[in-house]
Write a protein that holds these residues in place. Sequence first.
Motif, PDB file in Angstrom:
ATOM      1  N   MET A 225     -90.931 -81.455  13.323  1.00 38.14           N
ATOM      2  CA  MET A 225     -91.575 -82.029  12.133  1.00 38.14           C
ATOM      3  C   MET A 225     -92.098 -80.921  11.240  1.00 38.14           C
ATOM      4  O   MET A 225     -91.916 -80.947  10.008  1.00 38.14           O
ATOM      5  N   GLY A 226     -92.743 -79.927  11.835  1.00 45.16           N
ATOM      6  CA  GLY A 226     -93.284 -78.825  11.056  1.00 45.16           C
ATOM      7  C   GLY A 226     -92.224 -78.033  10.322  1.00 45.16           C
ATOM      8  O   GLY A 226     -92.449 -77.557   9.202  1.00 45.16           O
ATOM      9  N   VAL A 227     -91.047 -77.916  10.933  1.00 43.40           N
ATOM     10  CA  VAL A 227     -89.954 -77.144  10.338  1.00 43.40           C
ATOM     11  C   VAL A 227     -89.489 -77.740   9.012  1.00 43.40           C
ATOM     12  O   VAL A 227     -89.104 -77.005   8.096  1.00 43.40           O
ATOM     13  N   VAL A 228     -89.534 -79.056   8.894  1.00 47.64           N
ATOM     14  CA  VAL A 228     -89.081 -79.689   7.642  1.00 47.64           C
ATOM     15  C   VAL A 228     -90.243 -80.219   6.810  1.00 47.64           C
ATOM     16  O   VAL A 228     -90.037 -80.731   5.706  1.00 47.64           O
ATOM     17  N   LEU A 229     -91.458 -80.077   7.307  1.00 46.37           N
ATOM     18  CA  LEU A 229     -92.625 -80.632   6.616  1.00 46.37           C
ATOM     19  C   LEU A 229     -92.838 -80.068   5.209  1.00 46.37           C
ATOM     20  O   LEU A 229     -93.183 -80.837   4.298  1.00 46.37           O
ATOM     21  N   PRO A 230     -92.650 -78.765   4.949  1.00 48.69           N
ATOM     22  CA  PRO A 230     -92.846 -78.286   3.580  1.00 48.69           C
ATOM     23  C   PRO A 230     -92.002 -79.038   2.554  1.00 48.69           C
ATOM     24  O   PRO A 230     -92.493 -79.374   1.468  1.00 48.69           O
ATOM     25  N   ASP A 231     -90.749 -79.327   2.906  1.00 47.52           N
ATOM     26  CA  ASP A 231     -89.884 -80.053   1.974  1.00 47.52           C
ATOM     27  C   ASP A 231     -90.226 -81.536   1.920  1.00 47.52           C
ATOM     28  O   ASP A 231     -90.135 -82.168   0.862  1.00 47.52           O
ATOM     29  N   LEU A 232     -90.630 -82.104   3.045  1.00 45.21           N
ATOM     30  CA  LEU A 232     -91.046 -83.506   3.040  1.00 45.21           C
ATOM     31  C   LEU A 232     -92.265 -83.698   2.137  1.00 45.21           C
ATOM     32  O   LEU A 232     -92.337 -84.657   1.362  1.00 45.21           O
ATOM     33  N   VAL A 233     -93.224 -82.790   2.225  1.00 45.68           N
ATOM     34  CA  VAL A 233     -94.433 -82.879   1.407  1.00 45.68           C
ATOM     35  C   VAL A 233     -94.090 -82.781  -0.074  1.00 45.68           C
ATOM     36  O   VAL A 233     -94.588 -83.559  -0.900  1.00 45.68           O
ATOM     37  N   LYS A 234     -93.211 -81.855  -0.425  1.00 44.50           N
ATOM     38  CA  LYS A 234     -92.839 -81.684  -1.831  1.00 44.50           C
ATOM     39  C   LYS A 234     -92.122 -82.913  -2.375  1.00 44.50           C
ATOM     40  O   LYS A 234     -92.240 -83.243  -3.559  1.00 44.50           O
ATOM     41  N   ASN A 235     -91.353 -83.568  -1.535  1.00 38.79           N
ATOM     42  CA  ASN A 235     -90.645 -84.765  -1.971  1.00 38.79           C
ATOM     43  C   ASN A 235     -91.566 -85.975  -2.065  1.00 38.79           C
ATOM     44  O   ASN A 235     -91.360 -86.852  -2.898  1.00 38.79           O
ATOM     45  N   ALA A 236     -92.556 -86.017  -1.199  1.00 42.10           N
ATOM     46  CA  ALA A 236     -93.483 -87.152  -1.214  1.00 42.10           C
ATOM     47  C   ALA A 236     -94.413 -87.102  -2.425  1.00 42.10           C
ATOM     48  O   ALA A 236     -94.756 -88.138  -2.998  1.00 42.10           O
ATOM     49  N   GLN A 237     -94.808 -85.897  -2.799  1.00 38.38           N
ATOM     50  CA  GLN A 237     -95.731 -85.719  -3.913  1.00 38.38           C
ATOM     51  C   GLN A 237     -95.318 -84.494  -4.721  1.00 38.38           C
ATOM     52  O   GLN A 237     -95.184 -83.408  -4.167  1.00 38.38           O
ATOM     53  N   LYS A 238     -95.138 -84.681  -6.020  1.00 48.33           N
ATOM     54  CA  LYS A 238     -94.645 -83.601  -6.868  1.00 48.33           C
ATOM     55  C   LYS A 238     -95.519 -82.360  -6.806  1.00 48.33           C
ATOM     56  O   LYS A 238     -95.025 -81.242  -6.912  1.00 48.33           O
ATOM     57  N   ASP A 239     -96.817 -82.555  -6.658  1.00 48.76           N
ATOM     58  CA  ASP A 239     -97.737 -81.416  -6.624  1.00 48.76           C
ATOM     59  C   ASP A 239     -98.123 -81.061  -5.196  1.00 48.76           C
ATOM     60  O   ASP A 239     -99.187 -80.486  -4.951  1.00 48.76           O
ATOM     61  N   GLY A 240     -97.234 -81.388  -4.265  1.00 49.28           N
ATOM     62  CA  GLY A 240     -97.538 -81.176  -2.850  1.00 49.28           C
ATOM     63  C   GLY A 240     -97.332 -79.750  -2.393  1.00 49.28           C
ATOM     64  O   GLY A 240     -96.400 -79.466  -1.627  1.00 49.28           O
ATOM     65  N   ASN A 241     -98.171 -78.845  -2.851  1.00 49.53           N
ATOM     66  CA  ASN A 241     -98.103 -77.443  -2.433  1.00 49.53           C
ATOM     67  C   ASN A 241     -99.251 -77.150  -1.471  1.00 49.53           C
ATOM     68  O   ASN A 241    -100.417 -77.129  -1.890  1.00 49.53           O
ATOM     69  N   LEU A 242     -98.922 -76.968  -0.205  1.00 49.74           N
ATOM     70  CA  LEU A 242     -99.938 -76.710   0.816  1.00 49.74           C
ATOM     71  C   LEU A 242     -99.760 -75.295   1.369  1.00 49.74           C
ATOM     72  O   LEU A 242     -98.646 -74.762   1.389  1.00 49.74           O
ATOM     73  N   TYR A 243    -100.865 -74.695   1.859  1.00 48.98           N
ATOM     74  CA  TYR A 243    -100.825 -73.326   2.355  1.00 48.98           C
ATOM     75  C   TYR A 243    -101.564 -73.219   3.693  1.00 48.98           C
ATOM     76  O   TYR A 243    -102.556 -72.477   3.816  1.00 48.98           O
ATOM     77  N   PRO A 244    -101.085 -73.924   4.706  1.00 42.01           N
ATOM     78  CA  PRO A 244    -101.784 -73.943   5.997  1.00 42.01           C
ATOM     79  C   PRO A 244    -101.833 -72.598   6.694  1.00 42.01           C
ATOM     80  O   PRO A 244    -102.750 -72.344   7.481  1.00 42.01           O
ATOM     81  N   LEU A 245    -100.887 -71.700   6.419  1.00 38.16           N
ATOM     82  CA  LEU A 245    -100.846 -70.421   7.109  1.00 38.16           C
ATOM     83  C   LEU A 245    -101.991 -69.497   6.679  1.00 38.16           C
ATOM     84  O   LEU A 245    -102.260 -68.498   7.348  1.00 38.16           O
ATOM     85  N   LYS A 246    -102.660 -69.848   5.592  1.00 40.94           N
ATOM     86  CA  LYS A 246    -103.782 -69.030   5.125  1.00 40.94           C
ATOM     87  C   LYS A 246    -105.041 -69.245   5.962  1.00 40.94           C
ATOM     88  O   LYS A 246    -105.980 -68.452   5.883  1.00 40.94           O
ATOM     89  N   ASP A 247    -105.070 -70.346   6.720  1.00 41.08           N
ATOM     90  CA  ASP A 247    -106.265 -70.647   7.514  1.00 41.08           C
ATOM     91  C   ASP A 247    -105.835 -71.276   8.841  1.00 41.08           C
ATOM     92  O   ASP A 247    -106.078 -72.452   9.110  1.00 41.08           O
ATOM     93  N   ARG A 248    -105.209 -70.466   9.682  1.00 38.77           N
ATOM     94  CA  ARG A 248    -104.602 -70.947  10.929  1.00 38.77           C
ATOM     95  C   ARG A 248    -105.624 -71.569  11.895  1.00 38.77           C
ATOM     96  O   ARG A 248    -105.290 -72.456  12.651  1.00 38.77           O
ATOM     97  N   GLN A 249    -106.844 -71.086  11.842  1.00 37.01           N
ATOM     98  CA  GLN A 249    -107.838 -71.526  12.828  1.00 37.01           C
ATOM     99  C   GLN A 249    -108.147 -73.021  12.715  1.00 37.01           C
ATOM    100  O   GLN A 249    -108.635 -73.639  13.656  1.00 37.01           O
ATOM    101  N   ARG A 250    -107.858 -73.623  11.576  1.00 36.36           N
ATOM    102  CA  ARG A 250    -108.086 -75.055  11.408  1.00 36.36           C
ATOM    103  C   ARG A 250    -107.225 -75.897  12.357  1.00 36.36           C
ATOM    104  O   ARG A 250    -107.552 -77.040  12.640  1.00 36.36           O
ATOM    105  N   PHE A 251    -106.122 -75.330  12.806  1.00 36.69           N
ATOM    106  CA  PHE A 251    -105.137 -76.100  13.563  1.00 36.69           C
ATOM    107  C   PHE A 251    -105.053 -75.700  15.040  1.00 36.69           C
ATOM    108  O   PHE A 251    -104.368 -76.351  15.819  1.00 36.69           O
TER     109      PHE A 251
END
Length: 238
Positions: free
Chosen positions: A26-52
Amino acid sequence: MVTFKAMNFLSHFYFEKDSHDENMVMGVVLPDLVKNAQKDGNLYPLKDRQRFEEDPKQLSILKGWERHIQVDAIFHSSGFFKLQTNTLKQILLPVFENSPVKPFFLAHIGLELLLDHLLITDGIVSIHAFYEHLAKADQGSLDAFLQNCEVADTAVFFHFLNSFISGKYLLSYQKIENISYALNRICMRLWDNPFTNRQLVLLTDGLNVFKDSIAGSYPTIFDEIELQINQLNLHKLQ
């Protein structure tokens, strides 16, 4: 019918096709899924790894996300990408006459679609296995992952995701004419009347010619990416 911005879902899945971790897939394709679900779907989870990191399932999603970023970076900087986008652009030149579509844009997306097409038709990846992985991913952990990425309302994403899984749109990639249709739909988001009916016929013809030209050699780019990913992972362990 659901249509998509980013088209190389199966090329990303290729690197996890033997995985038993559906959350990683799921994570492997999640960046593209997010962009398709919402036009402004730009997420940056790698900037704050400790959250996960406290939730193993969210961590798997994050590792998949990181793999997606790695693969894109290697692919788009490769000699294969530069050579083949230029080759496809030259083959498709008749399509662009009096069309507003940017040649590099169409060649870029067209190459990615065709790689997915070849992976399917050559039996290298299974579309059904891909969708099964996505269906088994833990939606509770996925929801928490998105909230940790500060997505305030995740309902829009899950509406798209469930339609994506149930619709099995990627089955259409088995036919070249459906790839032309998908390219046209993508271009229609950016330009009015991108192609005439005649140009769509020429597009399909050009895609067929190009597909045949790379049919015997395209696996090398997947080998190259896999080698570089393995080297990156080895370097992290040292």
